[in-house]
Scaffold this motif. Structure first.
Motif, PDB file in Angstrom:
ATOM      1  N   ILE A 242      -1.752  -9.216  -4.064  1.00 44.99           N
ATOM      2  CA  ILE A 242      -2.216  -8.002  -3.394  1.00 44.99           C
ATOM      3  C   ILE A 242      -1.803  -8.075  -1.928  1.00 44.99           C
ATOM      4  O   ILE A 242      -2.182  -8.998  -1.210  1.00 44.99           O
ATOM      5  CB  ILE A 242      -3.744  -7.861  -3.507  1.00 44.99           C
TER       6      ILE A 242
ATOM      7  N   THR B 197      -1.842  -5.061   0.061  1.00 49.88           N
ATOM      8  CA  THR B 197      -2.241  -3.805   0.699  1.00 49.88           C
ATOM      9  C   THR B 197      -2.878  -4.123   2.045  1.00 49.88           C
ATOM     10  O   THR B 197      -3.138  -5.279   2.368  1.00 49.88           O
ATOM     11  CB  THR B 197      -3.234  -3.048  -0.197  1.00 49.88           C
TER      12      THR B 197
ATOM     13  N   ASP C 257      -8.089  -3.489  -0.536  1.00 49.28           N
ATOM     14  CA  ASP C 257      -8.329  -4.220  -1.786  1.00 49.28           C
ATOM     15  C   ASP C 257      -8.712  -3.263  -2.908  1.00 49.28           C
ATOM     16  O   ASP C 257      -8.327  -3.445  -4.062  1.00 49.28           O
ATOM     17  CB  ASP C 257      -9.425  -5.255  -1.574  1.00 49.28           C
TER      18      ASP C 257
ATOM     19  N   VAL D  46     -11.140 -10.047 -10.122  1.00 48.57           N
ATOM     20  CA  VAL D  46     -10.946  -8.818  -9.356  1.00 48.57           C
ATOM     21  C   VAL D  46     -12.266  -8.062  -9.190  1.00 48.57           C
ATOM     22  O   VAL D  46     -12.528  -7.473  -8.130  1.00 48.57           O
ATOM     23  CB  VAL D  46      -9.889  -7.902 -10.028  1.00 48.57           C
TER      24      VAL D  46
ATOM     25  N   GLU E  61       0.796  -1.233   0.000  1.00 48.45           N
ATOM     26  CA  GLU E  61       0.000   0.000   0.000  1.00 48.45           C
ATOM     27  C   GLU E  61       0.819   1.268   0.000  1.00 48.45           C
ATOM     28  O   GLU E  61       0.415   2.274  -0.581  1.00 48.45           O
ATOM     29  CB  GLU E  61      -0.950   0.010   1.196  1.00 48.45           C
TER      30      GLU E  61
ATOM     31  N   THR F  84      -4.634  -6.842 -15.096  1.00 48.98           N
ATOM     32  CA  THR F  84      -5.536  -7.868 -14.565  1.00 48.98           C
ATOM     33  C   THR F  84      -5.555  -9.147 -15.403  1.00 48.98           C
ATOM     34  O   THR F  84      -6.322 -10.062 -15.108  1.00 48.98           O
ATOM     35  CB  THR F  84      -6.968  -7.321 -14.472  1.00 48.98           C
TER      36      THR F  84
ATOM     37  N   ALA G 213      -5.613  -1.521  -4.369  1.00 54.20           N
ATOM     38  CA  ALA G 213      -4.845  -2.393  -5.252  1.00 54.20           C
ATOM     39  C   ALA G 213      -5.579  -2.688  -6.562  1.00 54.20           C
ATOM     40  O   ALA G 213      -5.021  -2.543  -7.658  1.00 54.20           O
ATOM     41  CB  ALA G 213      -4.513  -3.694  -4.529  1.00 54.20           C
ATOM     42  N   ILE G 214      -6.834  -3.097  -6.465  1.00 52.84           N
ATOM     43  CA  ILE G 214      -7.560  -3.535  -7.666  1.00 52.84           C
ATOM     44  C   ILE G 214      -7.824  -2.368  -8.607  1.00 52.84           C
ATOM     45  O   ILE G 214      -7.717  -2.519  -9.842  1.00 52.84           O
ATOM     46  CB  ILE G 214      -8.850  -4.267  -7.268  1.00 52.84           C
TER      47      ILE G 214
ATOM     48  N   ILE H 102      -3.973 -13.493 -10.079  1.00 56.44           N
ATOM     49  CA  ILE H 102      -4.058 -12.558  -8.959  1.00 56.44           C
ATOM     50  C   ILE H 102      -4.272 -13.336  -7.662  1.00 56.44           C
ATOM     51  O   ILE H 102      -5.057 -14.290  -7.625  1.00 56.44           O
ATOM     52  CB  ILE H 102      -5.220 -11.554  -9.136  1.00 56.44           C
TER      53      ILE H 102
ATOM     54  N   ARG I  28      -4.092 -12.937  -2.997  1.00 54.72           N
ATOM     55  CA  ARG I  28      -4.233 -11.986  -1.890  1.00 54.72           C
ATOM     56  C   ARG I  28      -3.480 -12.479  -0.664  1.00 54.72           C
ATOM     57  O   ARG I  28      -3.596 -13.652  -0.286  1.00 54.72           O
ATOM     58  CB  ARG I  28      -5.719 -11.814  -1.549  1.00 54.72           C
TER      59      ARG I  28
END
Length: 741
Positions: A103, A105, A114, A157, A8, A127, A117-118, A131, A133
Motif C-alpha cells: 500500500i 497511498t 489506507d 487489513v 493513490e 486480500t 487502498a484497503i 500485504i 505498507r
C-alpha cells in the motif's frame, strides 16, 4: 516474487515510476509493478441499499418518523463509485499476479489513504496475498525509495489501525446524514424547498459565522472619556484605575504637565511566524482575490510536479531531515521569490520550527525549484504564482534573524500611576522577508511601536475611546477560530470551506463578499436551527477524533460507539423542532405541510446521471415505486390526475428541470400535446381530433371516471392551453356541428 505497489492517483504513480525506475522492473533486488487508484474507488451504498428490503422504505424516505436510524440495520456495504470501472479493472489486472501488495497511498493521520487502498483490495478480492505498507513523507525520489526498502507488513487489513480509524470516521460521517435530513425537513415544513447540509465541520462553520455576525450587527458603540497623558513622541500614559465618563465635559481638569521618568529599557525579540497550513495559506489568498477552490486545485497540481510539498498535512513544523533536504535550495528559492539572501542569516534549524516529530511536514516549497515566478505562472496560473511566493517567503523567514526591539517602560513623574510603554525596532530580521499580516486591515499593528521611544515630558489630555466592535467574520477569522478549537485540519477546513461557499452550488451555506463572510439563505436557516444541538457543538469533532484514536488502538468498539448517534439525533430533532418556530418567526415564514418526496439516481439528467429528490405527489396522484423507477430511468409515464378544480384528467410526462422564482428544481413535467389525443382514458379518432381542432364541441360516449364508471360528456379543445375542456350540465352549450362518431 513480484511486489504490486498500489498508489493513490496517476500523478503519484508517475513519481513512483521516477523513483523506482519505471512502471515495472527491479528495485533494490526486488521485482515490482505499479498500479494506481484515482482517489476513492468505493463508497458506502445508499442507506436503503444497505438494509433488509423490508426496511428500504424507512431509510429511503425523508420523514422525521423514520429518524433516528438504527445503525445496526446497516450492512455497511461498499459500492463502486461512478466512472471508475476502468481504473478498478486496471488495478485488479496489475495486482492479481503479485505475491505481495504494498500500500503506497497517501499516508496521513486520518487514515484516509489506507481506507482508499484497503477498500479497493477487499472489494477486488486481493486480500489473500501478503500485504505491506510504505510510509513516506512526500513523493520525492529519496523518500519513495527509502519507503520501499523500509515497508512494514500489515497483519490484517480489517484490523489495520489506520483503516479502522478511517472507517469509523466514514461511518459516523455517513450517519450524520440524518442531521441533514432532519434540518431539510424543518426547512420544507417552513415552505422552503432547500437542502440544509449538516455535519461536524459544516455546522461548526455556520455556527461560528452566524454567532459572530450577530455580535457584529448587534454592536452598539459606547464612547467613554478619560484623563491620559501623551509625550512629544506620541507615547500615551494611562492609569488603569482612572475613572471613565460618558461625556468629555464631565472629565475633571486636575492634572498638569510633568516630566517623564524612564523606569527600564529591555531588549526583546520575536521568532519568525509559524509555517503555514492550507487553511492559513488559503485565507491569505482569499484576501488577494483567489477563491479557496482554486487554491486547492492549483496547489494539488503544483504538488504533483513537486513544486510544493504534500497538501493535506496536519504538521505545523518540519523534521530535521526535511530541513536538511530543503536548506541547500534556500538561495535558489529566494531568487525566485524575490528575497535578498543577505537576510537569511539563521540557517541552523530553529527549535520552534524544526522538530523530530510529524510525517509530511508543514506546507512549504518542494524539491523542484522553478526557474522564476513567471515560470510558475505560465505552468500554474496567477494563483500558482501567489501560492509559491507566499510559501517561499514564509519558509525563508524561518532562515532570517529574529525581530529585535527595545522595550521602554516609564511613568509620569508627578503622577506615577500613569505609565507608558514604547517598543523601539532595532533589527527587523524576518520582517524584511515575510509579513503574514501585510495588507490586512483587520489585523492591528503594534500600537506601542515607536521610532524614538519614550519622550521627556507629557501633557494631560482628555482621551476619547469606545468599546471595540467585534470583528466581521472572514475566512481568515473563521480559520483561526476553527484552529483554536481544534476543529478539522488545515486541509479539511479549506476543502469544506470551498464547498460551503461555492456560489455555483444549489444551496451554499456561506457567502463571500470580498474579504467578508456572511450567511447564505440556507446558512441562515441552518444557523437558526443549531442553537443547543449536539451537531452545532464545536466539541463534537474533538469527541469523534478521540473515538477514532480509541478505535485505532483497539480500546473501543466502533459499533458500540455508533450506538450513541441515535440518541444524539433524537435529542437534536427535539431541539431543532423548537428552534424551527423561532426560525420561522425570524425569517417571516409559515409552517406548511410537507409533500412526500421520492429520491434516486436520475439516469437521464441533462448534465449526466445524478442523485435527485422530487415530489412524490403530482396533481393528486402519488407515484408508485414502479412509476418512480421509470421516471428515474428517463421513461414517460401516464396516469389519471386531478386538477385544482377537482376535475379528472389524463396526464402523461417524465422528469425534467423546471424553474420557479429563479430557483431550478427537478420534478414531473406534464407532456402538453399539440393536438387532442385522449381524455379520461378515451382516445380520440382522427376525425374527432380534426373536429376538436376546428373548434367544435363534441358529445361523445366512453369516458371513464376515477372510480371506473363509464360516462358521456360534451368536450371541446382549448388550443391556447392545449387541453380538453369538458362541458358538464351545460344546457346552453350546443354542438356547432353534428358530432362525428
Amino acid at each position: 516474487m513480484t511486489v504490486g505497489i498500489l498508489m493513490e492517483k496517476p500523478s503519484a504513480a508517475r513519481n513512483g515510476s521516477k523513483a523506482w525506475g519505471g512502471t515495472k522492473g527491479t528495485f533494490d533486488g526486488e521485482q515490482y509493478v505499479i498500479a494506481h487508484a484515482r482517489g476513492h474507488l468505493y463508497e458506502f451504498a445508499a442507506p436503503d441499499k444497505m438494509v433488509d428490503p423490508s426496511l428500504a422504505g424507512k431509510y429511503k424516505n425523508w420523514d422525521l418518523t423514520n429518524l433516528p436510524w438504527d445503525l445496526r440495520d446497516f450492512s455497511w456495504a461498499n459500492e463502486p463509485i461512478k466512472d471508475t470501472a476502468q481504473v478498478r479493472n486496471n488495478v485488479k489486472q496489475a495486482l492479481s499476479g503479485c505475491e505481495e501488495i504494498a500500500i503506497a497511498t497517501d499516508w496521513d493521520e486520518s487514515g484516509e489513504g489506507d481506507a482508499i487502498a484497503i477498500n479497493a483490495l477487499v472489494e477486488l478480492g486481493l486480500t489473500d496475498k501478503k500485504i505491506s505498507r510504505l510510509h513516506f513523507t512526500d513523493e520525492s525520489e529519496k523518500s519513495l525509495q527509502q519507503a520501499f526498502k523500509d515497508r512494514r507488513p500489515v497483519q490484517s487489513v480489517h484490523e489495520h489501525p489506520a483503516f479502522k480509524k478511517a472507517r469509523f470516521r466514514s461511518m459516523f460521517d455517513f450517519a450524520s446524514m440524518q442531521w441533514s435530513r432532519a434540518a431539510t425537513i424543518m426547512a420544507r415544513q417552513s415552505g422552503q424547498d432547500t437542502v440544509l447540509r449538516q455535519g461536524r465541520l459544516k455546522s461548526a462553520m455556520v455556527k461560528l459565522v452566524g454567532d459572530q455576525l450577530k455580535a457584529y450587527n448587534d454592536y452598539v458603540k459606547q464612547p467613554f472619556f478619560q484623563n491620559r497623558f501623551r509625550d512629544e513622541n506620541a507615547v500615551v500614559y494611562t492609569n488603569p484605575d482612572e475613572p471613565r465618563f460618558d461625556r468629555a465635559n464631565q472629565v475633571p481638569q486636575e492634572y498638569t504637565a510633568s516630566p517623564v521618568v524612564r523606569d527600564s529599557v529591555e531588549m526583546r525579540r520575536t521568532a519568525p511566524p509559524k509555517l503555514l497550513d492550507l487553511a492559513a495559506l488559503s485565507s491569505m489568498l482569499v484576501n488577494k482575490g483567489v477563491k479557496a477552490q482554486l487554491t486547492l486545485k492549483t496547489y494539488q497540481a503544483m504538488y504533483e510536479q513537486q513544486v510544493v510539498s504534500y497538501p493535506r498535512t496536519e504538521d505545523k513544523t518540519i523534521t530535521p531531515q526535511q530541513h536538511a533536504e530543503l536548506a541547500p535550495l534556500a538561495d535558489r528559492i529566494a531568487a525566485v521569490a524575490g528575497v535578498d539572501t543577505k537576510h537569511l542569516t539563521h540557517r541552523e534549524p530553529r527549535k520552534t520550527h524544526v522538530k523530530p516529530v510529524g510525517a509530511h511536514g508543514a506546507n512549504r516549497p518542494g524539491p523542484n525549484v522553478p526557474s522564476s515566478l513567471d515560470d510558475v505562472e505560465q505552468r500554474f496560473g496567477t494563483a500558482g504564482r501567489i501560492i509559491y511566493q507566499t510559501l517561499a517567503k514564509n519558509y525563508l523567514a524561518m532562515l532570517a534573524a529574529d525581530y529585535e526591539y527595545e522595550q521602554h517602560k516609564g511613568h509620569v513623574e508627578k503622577y506615577p500611576d500613569f505609565k507608558g510603554l514604547a517598543n523601539v525596532p532595532k533589527k527587523m530580521g524576518w520582517k524584511l522577508v515575510f509579513d503574514p499580516d501585510a495588507g490586512d486591515e483587520d489585523t492591528a499593528s503594534d500600537e506601542n511601536e515607536s521610532a524614538h521611544g519614550l519622550g521627556t515630558g507629557a501633557e494631560p489630555y482628555v482621551h476619547e475611546g469606545a468599546n471595540k466592535r467585534p470583528e466581521h467574520p472572514s475566512m481568515k477569522w473563521l480559520m483561526k477560530q476553527l484552529e483554536k478549537r481544534d476543529v478539522g485540519t488545515g486541509a479539511t477546513r479549506t476543502s469544506t470551506y470551498s464547498e460551503v461557499t461555492n456560489a455555483k452550488a444549489k444551496n451554499p451555506l456561506l457567502v463571500e463578499k470580498g474579504k467578508k463572510l456572511t450567511l447564505a439563505s440556507a446558512g441562515e436557516m441552518s444557523w437558526l436551527l443549531l442553537p443547543g444541538t449536539r451537531i452545532g457543538d464545536l466539541s463534537l469533532t474533538e469527541q469523534i477524533y478521540a473515538d477514532m484514536r480509541a478505535v485505532a488502538e483497539g480500546s473501543a468498539d466502533p459499533d458500540q460507539l455508533l450506538t450513541r448517534v441515535a440518541d444524539w439525533v433524537r435529542e437534536d430533532i427535539e431541539v431543532m423542532t423548537r428552534n424551527a418556530d423561532a426560525m420561522r418567526a425570524t425569517l417571516g415564514l409559515a409552517k406548511t405541510e410537507v409533500s412526500a418526496r421520492a429520491e434516486g439516481v436520475w439516469a437521464a439528467a441533462p448534465d449526466g446521471a445524478k442523485k435527485v429528490s422530487f415530489k412524490k405527489v403530482w396533481a393528486g396522484h402519488e407515484f408508485t415505486d414502479d412509476e418512480i423507477g421509470r421516471l428515474l430511468a428517463g421513461e414517460e409515464i401516464a396516469f389519471e390526475a386531478t386538477s385544482k378544480a377537482g376535475k379528472s384528467f389524463s396526464a402523461k410526462g417524465r422528469l425534467g428541470v423546471s424553474e420557479f422564482k429563479g430557483r431550478r428544481y427537478v420534478g414531473f413535467q406534464l407532456e402538453v400535446p399539440d393536438r387532442p389525443e385522449a381524455w379520461c382514458k378515451r382516445s380520440f379518432s382522427e376525425d374527432e381530433k380534426q373536429a376538436l381542432e376546428a373548434g367544435e364541441i363534441l358529445e361523445l360516449d366512453g369516458f371513464v371516471s376515477k372510480n371506473g364508471k363509464t360516462f358521456p360528456a360534451k368536450v371541446s379543445w382549448d388550443a391556447k392551453a392545449k387541453r380538453i375542456v369538458p362541458h358538464f350540465d351545460d344546457k346552453k352549450s350546443k354542438p356547432r356541428a353534428k358530432a362525428r362518431v
